[in-house]
Design an enzyme around this catalytic site. Structure first.
Site, PDB file in Angstrom:
ATOM      1  CB  SER A  90       6.597  -1.623   4.978  1.00  0.00           C
ATOM      2  OG  SER A  90       5.482  -2.323   4.446  1.00  0.00           O
ATOM      3  CD  GLU A 143      -5.227  -2.150   7.672  1.00  0.00           C
ATOM      4  OE1 GLU A 143      -5.556  -2.279   8.864  1.00  0.00           O
ATOM      5  OE2 GLU A 143      -4.065  -2.373   7.261  1.00  0.00           O
ATOM      6  CE  LYS A 145      -2.163  -2.342  10.384  1.00  0.00           C
ATOM      7  NZ  LYS A 145      -1.855  -2.393   8.961  1.00  0.00           N
ATOM      8  CD  GLU A 188      -0.349   4.379   8.559  1.00  0.00           C
ATOM      9  OE1 GLU A 188       0.496   3.800   9.222  1.00  0.00           O
ATOM     10  OE2 GLU A 188      -1.534   4.006   8.481  1.00  0.00           O
ATOM     11  CG  HIS A 221      -5.327   2.410   9.451  1.00  0.00           C
ATOM     12  ND1 HIS A 221      -5.443   1.478   8.451  1.00  0.00           N
ATOM     13  CD2 HIS A 221      -4.037   2.358   9.865  1.00  0.00           C
ATOM     14  CE1 HIS A 221      -4.260   0.884   8.274  1.00  0.00           C
ATOM     15  NE2 HIS A 221      -3.391   1.411   9.129  1.00  0.00           N
ATOM     16  N   GLY A 273       1.668  -2.870   5.067  1.00  0.00           N
ATOM     17  CA  GLY A 273       1.649  -4.330   5.133  1.00  0.00           C
ATOM     18  C   GLY A 273       2.176  -5.003   3.884  1.00  0.00           C
ATOM     19  CG  ASN A 297      -2.701   0.066  13.765  1.00  0.00           C
ATOM     20  OD1 ASN A 297      -3.499  -0.549  14.462  1.00  0.00           O
ATOM     21  ND2 ASN A 297      -2.953   0.416  12.503  1.00  0.00           N
TER      22      ASN A 297
HETATM   23  P1  PGA Z   1       2.613  -1.848   8.558  1.00  0.00           P
HETATM   24  O1  PGA Z   1       1.248  -1.101   8.937  1.00  0.00           O
HETATM   25  O2  PGA Z   1       3.696  -1.290   9.425  1.00  0.00           O
HETATM   26  O3  PGA Z   1       2.337  -3.308   8.855  1.00  0.00           O
HETATM   27  O4  PGA Z   1       2.848  -1.609   7.118  1.00  0.00           O
HETATM   28  C1  PGA Z   1       1.223   0.276   9.235  1.00  0.00           C
HETATM   29  C2  PGA Z   1      -0.185   0.687   9.531  1.00  0.00           C
HETATM   30  O5  PGA Z   1      -1.104   0.179   8.895  1.00  0.00           O
HETATM   31  O6  PGA Z   1      -0.438   1.541  10.408  1.00  0.00           O
END
Ligand code: PGA
Length: 256
Positions: free
Chosen positions: A212, A97, A11, A167, A95, A173, A9
């Site tokens: 992460s 976000e 983003k 997640e 997601h 993140g 992903n």
């Molecule tokens: P990350 O993001 O690996 O940077 O923690 C995962 C995601 O948001 O799908």
């Protein structure tokens, strides 16, 4: 035995130059049996896909979102049908976000899932709890309600053609990964949740862990019984890290 699935992903990151570099680097690696999907921003889907085809890389392309609507006066939206039209096979939905920053409720995510399935896209549906919800002992309740709203909308079989991604919001993140035990417990609860609707679909469904994931922690997570791959944010921007994570899913016991 479920074939592992590793999804990138990106983003709102990337550029044509970065894509060129990523693909160029990826071509230097040996092919893997693991199924891989990369989800760049909408505007780069076609450029990325063209470069994959030119370089004969066995990676599928996915989007990070789609509209709740099929077509019409919805300025700035992109429909699932359009994604399918450009050679996209997958779409990330719900997601955290999008749930938190753009107000996507379970109902909105479910409507998007219906659009995705109708357009022949495989949905990667994200679920996950916030830190407050975890600390209040509500993790299972939260993720099951997110799951159930998707199951009510598209059914277990359609979901199993795509994937479910657990997640934890507090791990995205932040550099804080759920421990393999914490993740496995939620993955198991999710699989049991799907099983109550359709046991065949539950055993076929790939449940990905996201939050992460890095080359250093991937193998231990992927070695868990109900973790069938990963949804990778930050680490997927670097071709070598994404490849190392995909590699960790192939032989988790040997690497860990
Ligand atoms: P990350 O993001 O690996 O940077 O923690 C995962 C995601 O948001 O799908």
């Amino acid at each position: 035995m479920r074939n592992p699935l590793i999804v990138a992903n990106w983003k709102m990151n990337g550029s044509l130059e970065a894509i060129d570099q990523w693909v160029k680097e990826f071509t230097t690696f040996n092919p893997l049996l693991t199924e891989m999907v990369v989800c760049p921003p909408f505007v780069y889907l076609n450029d990325f896909r063209t470069r994959l085809l030119t370089n004969a890389l066995d990676i599928s392309v996915g989007a990070q979102n789609c509209s709740t609507e099929e077509m019409g006066a919805f300025t700035g939206e992109v429909s699932a049908g359009m994604l399918s039209d450009t050679g996209c096979q997958w779409v990330i939905l719900g997601h955290s976000e999008r749930r938190m920053l753009y107000g996507e409720t379970n109902e909105i995510v479910a409507r998007k899932a219906v659009q995705a399935v109708n357009a022949g896209l495989k949905p990667i549906v994200c679920v996950g709890e916030t830190l407050e919800q975890r600390e209040a002992g509500k993790t299972t309740e939260v993720v099951l309600s997110q799951l159930n709203s998707i199951l009510d909308a598209i059914g277990a079989q359609e979901l199993s053609k795509g994937a479910l991604a657990y997640e934890p919001v507090w791990a995205i993140g932040t550099g804080k990964t759920a421990t393999p035990d914490q993740a496995q417990a939620v993955h198991e609860a999710l699989r049991v949740g799907v099983e109550s609707r359709d046991s065949l679909a539950a055993s076929a469904l790939r449940i990905l862990y996201g939050g992460s994931v890095k080359p250093s922690n991937a193998a231990k997570l992927f070695a868990c019984a109900d973790i069938d791959g990963g949804l990778i944010g930050g680490a997927s921007l670097k071709a070598s890290d994404f490849y190392a994570i995909a590699q960790a899913s192939v032989v988790p016991d040997v690497i860990s």
